[in-house]
Design an enzyme around this catalytic site. Structure first.
Site, PDB file in Angstrom:
ATOM      1  NE  ARG A 135      -2.539   0.840   3.539  1.00 17.64           N
ATOM      2  CZ  ARG A 135      -3.250   0.611   4.635  1.00 17.64           C
ATOM      3  NH1 ARG A 135      -4.519   0.278   4.534  1.00 17.64           N
ATOM      4  NH2 ARG A 135      -2.707   0.692   5.828  1.00 17.64           N
ATOM      5  CE  LYS A 237      -2.923   4.630   7.218  1.00 13.86           C
ATOM      6  NZ  LYS A 237      -4.322   4.743   7.643  1.00 13.86           N
ATOM      7  CD  GLU A 273     -11.918   5.562   4.590  1.00 12.14           C
ATOM      8  OE1 GLU A 273     -11.770   5.002   3.481  1.00 12.14           O
ATOM      9  OE2 GLU A 273     -10.996   5.725   5.391  1.00 12.14           O
TER      10      GLU A 273
HETATM   11  C1  COI Z   1      -4.392   2.894  11.274  1.00 16.20           C
HETATM   12  O1  COI Z   1      -5.418   2.258  11.524  1.00 16.20           O
HETATM   13  O2  COI Z   1      -3.276   2.340  11.318  1.00 16.20           O
HETATM   14  C2  COI Z   1      -4.431   4.290  10.928  1.00 16.20           C
HETATM   15  O3  COI Z   1      -3.573   4.717  10.232  1.00 16.20           O
HETATM   16  C3  COI Z   1      -5.427   5.141  11.504  1.00 16.20           C
HETATM   17  C4  COI Z   1      -4.780   6.355  12.067  1.00 16.20           C
HETATM   18  C5  COI Z   1      -5.274   7.561  11.382  1.00 16.20           C
HETATM   19  C6  COI Z   1      -4.895   6.405  13.540  1.00 16.20           C
END
Ligand code: COI
Length: 390
Positions: A135, A237, A273
């Site tokens: 990812r 992300k 989401e």
């Molecule tokens: C994760 O679930 O690893 C995330 O990146 C969420 C994060 C924004 C706390």
């Protein structure tokens, strides 16, 4: 074998990044005192990684999801149009960027989240770190950055966990959350990819993500603020996906909700989401979750839960899910690395509050038990998801 000069260069580089600045610390969790911070000269001296077995001094029964600085981080750099080659562990500490670093000015950055658990016999297990690596590669391509190879990524995560092993909570008390970052660290003024990139991995012990603990969540459906749009970066992300949700999240929390559920930005009709997790609905034997069409993050936990549910005989569909279908469901739950699997107790949409099945009757509890069992090495991992740290 890496050459002596390369090793030396890496050491100097990593110490410079790790510590350049801020009076670095060999950082225990209460690292705030200047007195404990080594001098720049000390920081530039080679150090020995002390990953002893003695547990860190932490109240393991009261872990939440807040940063607890650990001892070491991993840093690797590379120039534009080059490949990452060799990184290095260094003491955890502040890092230095030019004021015109691409990450600071233009948000050229992505991150990942993975978890390491301690087995009852003391061994440390990572859950599907290769999926985070893949990812990150997809996200890096979208954000015009080079990315570490899958092996480099997994090796860096393993090294970070091993070096910080005293911070991995005892079995059943939580996990070591690992946060890989990929950043445009070099300076730019006009909009362009940075001339230099930094891959950095740090870690923090964590417990439950929500202050509610394992209690069901109360979600608010947001239709003023969007999280993502078609053609944007909602499916990766990107660091820039997260600050924009804070306003909606703070507003919902101030009204007593646990978090916000976002809708599609065009029709405001389809569920997308939650701020930091994917969403699922359950109706009879049918489990549905929004398809990953570019605005939905392809969660590693999401994919794992889909597979576990199918193995158990549920019909799982990845497709558009309307907010009406969600409100008509028997059950709803959220998934994410940080969140785990969280049962949803209610959803509020346009002043209507709908309650869902929770507790021992809920499907998500069974799915979560299997997921956590595999992650903690309690259930046989016949899928090859768990990676042991030597
Ligand atoms: C994760 O679930 O690893 C995330 O990146 C969420 C994060 C924004 C706390």
């Amino acid at each position: 074998m890496i050459s002596r000069s390369l090793r030396m260069r890496n050491l100097v580089e990593s110490v410079r990044v790790a510590s350049s600045l801020s009076k670095l610390g060999g950082c225990r969790y209460n690292f705030t005192s200047q007195a404990a911070a080594p001098s720049l000269q000390q920081a530039c001296e080679p150090f020995t990684i002390n990953s002893d077995d003695e547990s860190a001094d932490v109240d393991w029964d009261n872990l939440g999801f807040s940063l607890m600085p650990t001892d070491y981080m991993y840093v690797m750099k590379c120039a534009r149009e080059k490949n990452f080659e060799q990184g290095q562990l260094s003491r955890y500490g502040n890092i230095e960027f030019s004021p015109s670093a691409a990450i600071l000015n233009y948000g050229q950055g992505i991150f990942e989240g993975a978890k390491a658990c301690r087995k009852a016999d003391g061994r440390l297990l990572l859950f599907r770190p290769d999926q985070n690596a893949i990812r990150m590669q997809i996200g890096a391509e979208r954000m015009c950055m080079p990315s570490p190879s899958i092996d480099q990524f997994v090796d860096a995560v393993k090294q970070t966990v091993a070096a910080n092993k005293r911070w991995v909570p005892p079995p059943g008390k939580g996990s070591l959350y690992v946060r890989p970052l990929l950043m445009g660290s070099g300076p730019v003024l006009g909009i362009a990819p940075a001339p230099e990139f930094t891959f950095l991995v740090y870690a923090s012990p964590v417990g439950n993500y929500f202050k509610e603990g394992l209690a069901p969540l109360h979600l608010y459906v947001e239709d003023e603020f969007d999280r993502a749009s078609y053609g944007g970066t909602g499916g990766i992300k990107a660091i820039s996906n997260y600050a924009p949700v804070m306003k909606a999240q703070l507003r919902a929390k101030s009204r007593g909700f646990s978090d916000v559920l976002y809708l599609d930005s065009v029709k405001k009709r389809y569920v997308e989401e939650v701020s930091a997790s994917n969403i699922f609905t359950v109706k009879g034997n049918l489990i549905a979750t929004p398809a990953t069409n570019g605005t939905i993050l392809p969660g590693v936990t999401r994919r794992s839960i889909i597979e576990i549910a199918r193995d158990l005989g549920y019909q799982v569909e990845e497709r558009l899910v309307t907010v009406d279908e969600l409100l008509d469901a028997d059950e709803a739950f959220c998934t994410g690395t940080a969140v785990g699997v969280a049962s949803v107790g209610s959803i509020t949409y346009h002043n209507t509050r709908v309650e869902f099945r929770t507790g021992s009757e809920a499907v998500c509890g069974g799915l979560y038990s299997i997921l956590v069992g595999i992650q903690r090495g309690i259930i046989d991992d016949n899928k090859g998801w768990v990676v042991e740290i030597d």
